[in-house]
Structures are given as structure tokens and as C-alpha cells.
Scaffold this motif. Sequence first.
Motif, PDB file in Angstrom:
ATOM      1  N   LYS A   3       0.699  -1.289   0.019  1.00 12.98           N
ATOM      2  CA  LYS A   3      -0.023   0.078   0.053  1.00 12.98           C
ATOM      3  C   LYS A   3       0.930   1.217  -0.028  1.00 12.98           C
ATOM      4  N   LYS A   4       0.604   2.124  -0.678  1.00 12.22           N
ATOM      5  CA  LYS A   4       1.311   3.572  -0.687  1.00 12.22           C
ATOM      6  C   LYS A   4       0.855   4.289   0.299  1.00 12.22           C
ATOM      7  N   SER A   5       2.122   4.700   1.102  1.00  8.59           N
ATOM      8  CA  SER A   5       2.051   5.570   2.294  1.00  8.59           C
ATOM      9  C   SER A   5       1.785   6.828   2.005  1.00  8.59           C
ATOM     10  N   ALA A   6       0.959   7.815   2.826  1.00  4.44           N
ATOM     11  CA  ALA A   6       0.939   9.118   2.689  1.00  4.44           C
ATOM     12  C   ALA A   6       2.235   9.789   2.601  1.00  4.44           C
ATOM     13  N   TRP A   7       3.509   9.226   3.235  1.00  4.70           N
ATOM     14  CA  TRP A   7       4.566   9.926   3.135  1.00  4.70           C
ATOM     15  C   TRP A   7       5.830   8.872   3.244  1.00  4.70           C
ATOM     16  N   THR A   8       6.721   9.063   2.675  1.00  2.00           N
ATOM     17  CA  THR A   8       7.769   7.925   2.727  1.00  2.00           C
ATOM     18  C   THR A   8       9.001   8.781   3.116  1.00  2.00           C
ATOM     19  N   ARG A   9       9.910   8.426   3.782  1.00  2.00           N
ATOM     20  CA  ARG A   9      11.140   8.790   4.458  1.00  2.00           C
ATOM     21  C   ARG A   9      12.164   8.741   3.165  1.00  2.00           C
ATOM     22  N   GLU A  10      12.955   9.885   3.019  1.00  2.00           N
ATOM     23  CA  GLU A  10      13.857   9.904   1.919  1.00  2.00           C
ATOM     24  C   GLU A  10      15.329   9.316   2.804  1.00  2.00           C
ATOM     25  N   LEU A  11      15.889   8.555   2.102  1.00  2.00           N
ATOM     26  CA  LEU A  11      16.904   8.041   2.468  1.00  2.00           C
ATOM     27  C   LEU A  11      18.251   8.411   1.924  1.00  2.00           C
ATOM     28  N   PRO A  12      19.429   8.495   2.580  1.00  4.79           N
ATOM     29  CA  PRO A  12      20.529   9.074   1.735  1.00  4.79           C
ATOM     30  C   PRO A  12      21.276   7.804   1.214  1.00  4.79           C
ATOM     31  N   ALA A  13      21.838   8.169  -0.081  1.00  4.31           N
ATOM     32  CA  ALA A  13      22.342   7.057  -0.849  1.00  4.31           C
ATOM     33  C   ALA A  13      23.561   6.241  -0.265  1.00  4.31           C
ATOM     34  N   VAL A  14      24.386   7.297   0.354  1.00  3.94           N
ATOM     35  CA  VAL A  14      25.472   6.826   1.281  1.00  3.94           C
ATOM     36  C   VAL A  14      25.240   7.291   2.538  1.00  3.94           C
ATOM     37  N   PRO A  15      24.932   6.710   3.541  1.00  3.26           N
ATOM     38  CA  PRO A  15      24.650   7.243   4.901  1.00  3.26           C
ATOM     39  C   PRO A  15      25.738   7.636   5.652  1.00  3.26           C
ATOM     40  N   GLN A  16      25.876   8.884   6.335  1.00  5.87           N
ATOM     41  CA  GLN A  16      27.046   9.250   7.153  1.00  5.87           C
ATOM     42  C   GLN A  16      26.863   9.281   8.536  1.00  5.87           C
ATOM     43  N   ARG A  17      27.970   9.342   9.388  1.00  2.00           N
ATOM     44  CA  ARG A  17      27.925   9.621  10.436  1.00  2.00           C
ATOM     45  C   ARG A  17      29.230  10.382  10.999  1.00  2.00           C
ATOM     46  N   ILE A  18      28.815  11.673  11.384  1.00  2.00           N
ATOM     47  CA  ILE A  18      29.931  12.601  11.847  1.00  2.00           C
ATOM     48  C   ILE A  18      29.746  12.912  13.295  1.00  2.00           C
ATOM     49  N   GLY A  19      30.777  12.645  14.269  1.00  3.41           N
ATOM     50  CA  GLY A  19      30.433  12.972  15.483  1.00  3.41           C
ATOM     51  C   GLY A  19      31.441  12.817  16.582  1.00  3.41           C
ATOM     52  N   GLN A  20      31.227  12.671  17.733  1.00  2.00           N
ATOM     53  CA  GLN A  20      32.371  12.620  18.783  1.00  2.00           C
ATOM     54  C   GLN A  20      33.059  11.356  18.511  1.00  2.00           C
ATOM     55  N   ASN A  21      34.454  11.474  18.979  1.00  2.00           N
ATOM     56  CA  ASN A  21      35.441  10.207  18.541  1.00  2.00           C
ATOM     57  C   ASN A  21      35.428   9.292  19.688  1.00  2.00           C
ATOM     58  N   GLU A  22      35.165   9.547  20.911  1.00  2.00           N
ATOM     59  CA  GLU A  22      35.297   8.838  22.204  1.00  2.00           C
ATOM     60  C   GLU A  22      33.865   7.908  22.282  1.00  2.00           C
ATOM     61  N   LEU A  23      34.005   6.766  21.932  1.00  2.00           N
ATOM     62  CA  LEU A  23      33.086   5.828  21.723  1.00  2.00           C
ATOM     63  C   LEU A  23      33.225   4.510  22.561  1.00  2.00           C
ATOM     64  N   GLN A  24      32.302   3.885  23.275  1.00  2.00           N
ATOM     65  CA  GLN A  24      32.417   2.631  23.779  1.00  2.00           C
ATOM     66  C   GLN A  24      32.500   1.789  22.778  1.00  2.00           C
ATOM     67  N   VAL A  25      33.401   0.664  23.157  1.00  3.10           N
ATOM     68  CA  VAL A  25      33.673  -0.385  22.128  1.00  3.10           C
ATOM     69  C   VAL A  25      32.656  -1.766  22.275  1.00  3.10           C
ATOM     70  N   ILE A  26      31.973  -2.269  21.314  1.00  2.92           N
ATOM     71  CA  ILE A  26      31.032  -3.286  21.514  1.00  2.92           C
ATOM     72  C   ILE A  26      31.558  -4.366  20.603  1.00  2.92           C
ATOM     73  N   ASN A  27      31.382  -5.622  21.031  1.00  6.36           N
ATOM     74  CA  ASN A  27      31.755  -6.817  19.934  1.00  6.36           C
ATOM     75  C   ASN A  27      30.750  -7.699  19.956  1.00  6.36           C
ATOM     76  N   LYS A  28      29.851  -7.724  20.659  1.00  7.85           N
ATOM     77  CA  LYS A  28      28.629  -8.881  20.999  1.00  7.85           C
ATOM     78  C   LYS A  28      27.682  -8.430  21.473  1.00  7.85           C
ATOM     79  N   PRO A  29      26.347  -8.917  21.266  1.00  6.72           N
ATOM     80  CA  PRO A  29      25.239  -8.406  22.032  1.00  6.72           C
ATOM     81  C   PRO A  29      25.092  -8.271  23.445  1.00  6.72           C
ATOM     82  N   ASN A  30      26.044  -9.005  24.226  1.00  5.24           N
ATOM     83  CA  ASN A  30      26.175  -8.652  25.633  1.00  5.24           C
ATOM     84  C   ASN A  30      26.515  -7.499  25.969  1.00  5.24           C
ATOM     85  N   ASP A  31      27.765  -6.843  25.090  1.00  2.00           N
ATOM     86  CA  ASP A  31      28.323  -5.733  25.278  1.00  2.00           C
ATOM     87  C   ASP A  31      27.444  -4.525  25.147  1.00  2.00           C
ATOM     88  N   PHE A  32      26.643  -4.654  23.888  1.00  2.00           N
ATOM     89  CA  PHE A  32      25.647  -3.809  23.714  1.00  2.00           C
ATOM     90  C   PHE A  32      24.346  -3.626  25.051  1.00  2.00           C
TER      91      PHE A  32
END
Length: 623
Positions: free
Chosen positions: A272-301
Motif C-alpha cells: 500500500k502506498k504510504s501518505a509519506w515516505t522517508r527519504e534515505l541517503p544513498a550513502v549514509p554518514q556519521r560525523i560526531g564524537q570520537n570517544e565511543l565505547q567499544v562493543i563486540n557482541k550483543p552482551n556488550d551492547f
Amino acid sequence: MNEQISLFDIDTIFSLTNTEGTKAIDKAITLEEITEKSEKQKNKKVAYDVGDKIGGARKDLAQQRISFLSKPTFELLQEIEIADSHLAEELLTKKLFFDWFNLESAKENDLEPSAAKGLQLTIRRLPTNSKGLDRIKYFKSMQFISEEFKLVKTYNHFQICIQRLAFMVNTKLFINRSKRRIDAFENEISWTDDQKKIADYQSELQIYTGHYNLGTLCENYYLDSLGSFYELLNSVKKRKDLYEKIIFITDWDKIIPAKATNDSKPDKGAPKKSAWTRELPAVPQRIGQNELQVINKPNDFKDLFGFQSVEFGNYVDDDKAMEHLTNASIAYQDLANILNIPIQAISLKNELAMAFGSRGRGNALGHYERSYHVINLTKERGVLGVLAHEWFHAYDRFVYTALVNENSTEMITEKHPYGVIPDNIHASINKLVNVMTKGNSKAYQDVSAFTGSYTFRRAFKDTYESCESNLFECMESFLICIDHNIQRTLTGYIHPDSYEKRKNQLITRRKKKVREYAEALSQYHHEVTGEKITMIPYPSEQTDYYNRSITCDKGKRGKYWSSTVEMAARAFEAFIIDELNARGWTNDYLVCGITEIYPEAEERMEINKAMREFLKETKKLLI
């Protein structure tokens, strides 16, 4: 210094979260953890469930769902109710009991058109689902009505059926009346030797005994809990109106729309055609803080944010699972930074759960389930753009449960009772809702479907001429008159018990009058100038944001897009993206693709201000 990465580049993601790159997958699990997995997840190194069992996932409920839908029984419902009350609520719908009925099948089964139309109109009155109702009572009443309706073939059958049900909703009255009549006839029989009178009395006694037995039986079907359907049965006028509406229907073509041609007929498999559709970028980006906690598995998350559970669908592979975990982790850390809350507060006091590809359906990128307090992001389509939106839904419910009722699934933006919650929080919620909905803007009435014709009085033409063909000013003049009349009616004497009902009637009538005047204005303007305008502008005491949301709902105020719950979640997205921009950040997994159905310009600034105040007052609940 901000760092820019491309989301979904699995090698980049792994190198960001673990210096040994893709070796993270091999290290993600120990032998002890493998033994706790389900059969279908035992060979997976990342895409496995951790934490408490959430419940409600398709993979867990498939067999129970199939059994009940194929043969719904009271006993099976009770079993499901004990095992998972949320599933019981989801399964109990009107469609379950009336899937057998539609106009086409009624025609094939030789029902009279009037009877079929009567059934259609009556079934519409039944509650769509069991939400807010006693599920056992809902099951019994809907099953009983369905079986009764299956016996209807003619208009007379339908009328008798409705009359019988109407009798049933007045069981106490008829039980008492029948009992009095039974006692009276038994007394008369005991005092007379006239065999003719005895025979007459016994005949009457048999009738009222039947009424009494039926009345006592009726109390088991709970028809008084069925809202609009009950109102029909309890109102002689409503039943009479229904009969008059259908009695002269004899032509199937008048009640069954013509079938579309093969060229115009939509593909049954097409979404079904939605009344509105989110416009998604062709190449998604992330620019932000460098200090990030590391995760390797679901338990870490799970441990990093304190989530109750993390769940994966059976068809989510390890690469996709790691992609989701990493991007969600980065997005949530950015969100915590923007909101200035501890990372663990993201889980809303450890109540929130996360799911990836285990609960989604249709075209949605993701959704929040109130009943289970879980956010699900779909396997493929849910990989960006909606996390902020869904998290705010969870926060919305969290605030309500923290302040009002911990067992409720209500949200604070849809229900915030005065006197129950602190004044400062109540004021901030009211302000947020008001700035989203109330304002001065230009709305449009769509008259493209109008095919009739109006006759114009002199006063109408004079107004058009005095406004120099300006349609907006014509509508403004009309609304001043109609609003004056409404206000005069409401300030007159109306019984307090009837005030809200009368007010709602006037609001409904106003909407109808606006549409009719706009249609007439479009027609007259076309006759005078030759210009055909189908979107007629008029002044609105609502925000442009609210009006555009109502348009998405096809004029049905508060249905979905224009509900305060959805408007607040979209307003939160706009707030977050503006906060990201202010920092020079971007996170397309957290939020992206906001366009015309979001707050804009000055309205957005005011809504952002109200959102900031609302968050300031309610964030204290997270500590």
C-alpha cells in the motif's frame, strides 16, 4: 575533532569498534554462551538473543498464532491468555470472527442485497479489536453474533435477528417482566376450572417462560460491552433508521463497486502506498564524537546501555547483526550526548528492549511496541533514520508509567491528567502539545471529488465580489459568521451533561459547512473566471505542521499522522537533527530524511523550545 564514517561499511565499522577488525566476530562468543542459545541461533557468533525473554516475537508465537487463527476456541484463548496476554489481545479482532463476510460472497450465497447491506452496516459498528475490553467477554459476544449473522438470508431474517439481539440487551427488564407474567398466569390457572381459559393461560405461560429462559441465557453474551453496536440495539430510532436505509435496496450493482479493469487494477502483491515516505541517503554518514565505547557482541551492547534484552530474528546473519549493533550503539551514544543523560539512561531504567529483524512486518523501517516495551528495527529497511523517532515513543510511555500508572501502555503526550502529575511537567506537556497544534496558518480544503452543483444566493455573490475574487478572504468571511453562531449557541443554556456532546456536534457540523462552502466557492469561481481551483485556502487556528499532518490522514484529525503521539515523535526527530547540526554532527542511523510532514520555519523553532523544556522537566525521572 569529529570523525566521518560511512555507515554499512562493515570493515570500517569493525575497525572502529575493535582494533583487530573483523576478528571481532570470532571473539564475540564463548562456549558457555553458545549453550544458552536457541536451536536456530546456536551456530551464530553475533546474531543471538541475550537478556530476558521479551515475548511477542513472530518466531516465538508462530505456532500458537497459527493454531488459534485456524480454529479459534475459548479453551485455546484461555491458554494463550495465560502464556501471553499481549498475543491474546492482538489475535482477538473483528476480522477473526467476520472474515467469512463481504458483499461479493454474500451475492454468491444468494443473500438479498438489503440483508447483505444491513449486515455490512451492523458489523461496522462492532469494536475492531478487544483493546480496553474483557477479552473473554469479547470472544463470547463476537462468536455468538457471528453465528447469528450467518443464518441471515433475507431482509426479514435480518430484521428478526436484530430485534432478537435488541431483546437480549434488555435482559433484566424482560426477565423481571416475564417472571411477573409467569407468576400471574400460574396463579390464574390455579384458581379457575374453565378449561378454555386454562388452555389460553398455558399458551401465554409457555411464551413468557420462553422469554424468561432466553433472557437468563442472554446474560452470558455481554452485548452491552460492544459500544456502538449496543447503542443500535438499545435505540428504537437507530434501528428504524437502519431498516429504512436498506429496505429498498434490491440491486447488487448499487452496493458493490464496479471492479477495476486489468489495466487499472492494482497488483495484489504490491504494498500500500504510504501518505509519506522517508527519504534515505544513498550513502549514509556519521560525523560526531570520537570517544565511543567499544562493543563486540550483543552482551556488550546490552550491558553498555542497560537494555532488558536484545533480540534477533532467525534470518539475521552475523554481518547484519554486527552492522546493526555497531550503528545503534554509536547512534545511542550520540543521543545520550545530545540529551545530556548518562549512557545507561538510554534504556529507560533498564526497562527498554531492542530487537533487530525479529518483529517487523510490512514496509516500516522500525516500530515501538508498547505492550512489550521494545524497539524493533527491520532487518534490511530498518538500518537507518528512525531510531530517534522510536526511542521517543518509548520515552513517551516511560514518562507516563513513571508518573501515572506503571502497568499502563498509555503515553504522556496522549493522556496527561491534571492533578495526577506534577504541575511543572503537566505545564511542559501542555505547552508542547499546544505549540504543535495551535497557531495561525493557512489550511486547504480539497474539493477535487465534488461533482454536484450549487445554486447561489445574492449574499454569496456579494461576498465574492467584495473580496475581489480572493478565495482566502471569502472563506475567512464565512468562518467569522459560522464561528460567531457556534459561540452564541455554546454560551446559551445547555445542560452540563450535554455540553460536550453538543460542542462536538457543532464542530462536526462546522467541518461539513467548510467543505460545502469551499465546494460552492470553487464552482462559482470557475463559472466567473474559467479557472478551476480544487484546493481552497482558508484561515486556520491550527499550526501548519498540524494541518499538513491532518492532510496525510486524509482529513481524519488524530488518526495517525496527526495524533499527538506521532507528531511529538516527529518533533523530537526535528529537535535532534537541529541539535546535531548545531554541533556539526550527522548520524543517519539516528535520524535522517525529515521533509514536509515535520515542523518547519518559525513553528519549528517554537516547537524545539517547547521540546527542550519538556525534556528538561522529565529527564529527572531517568535518574
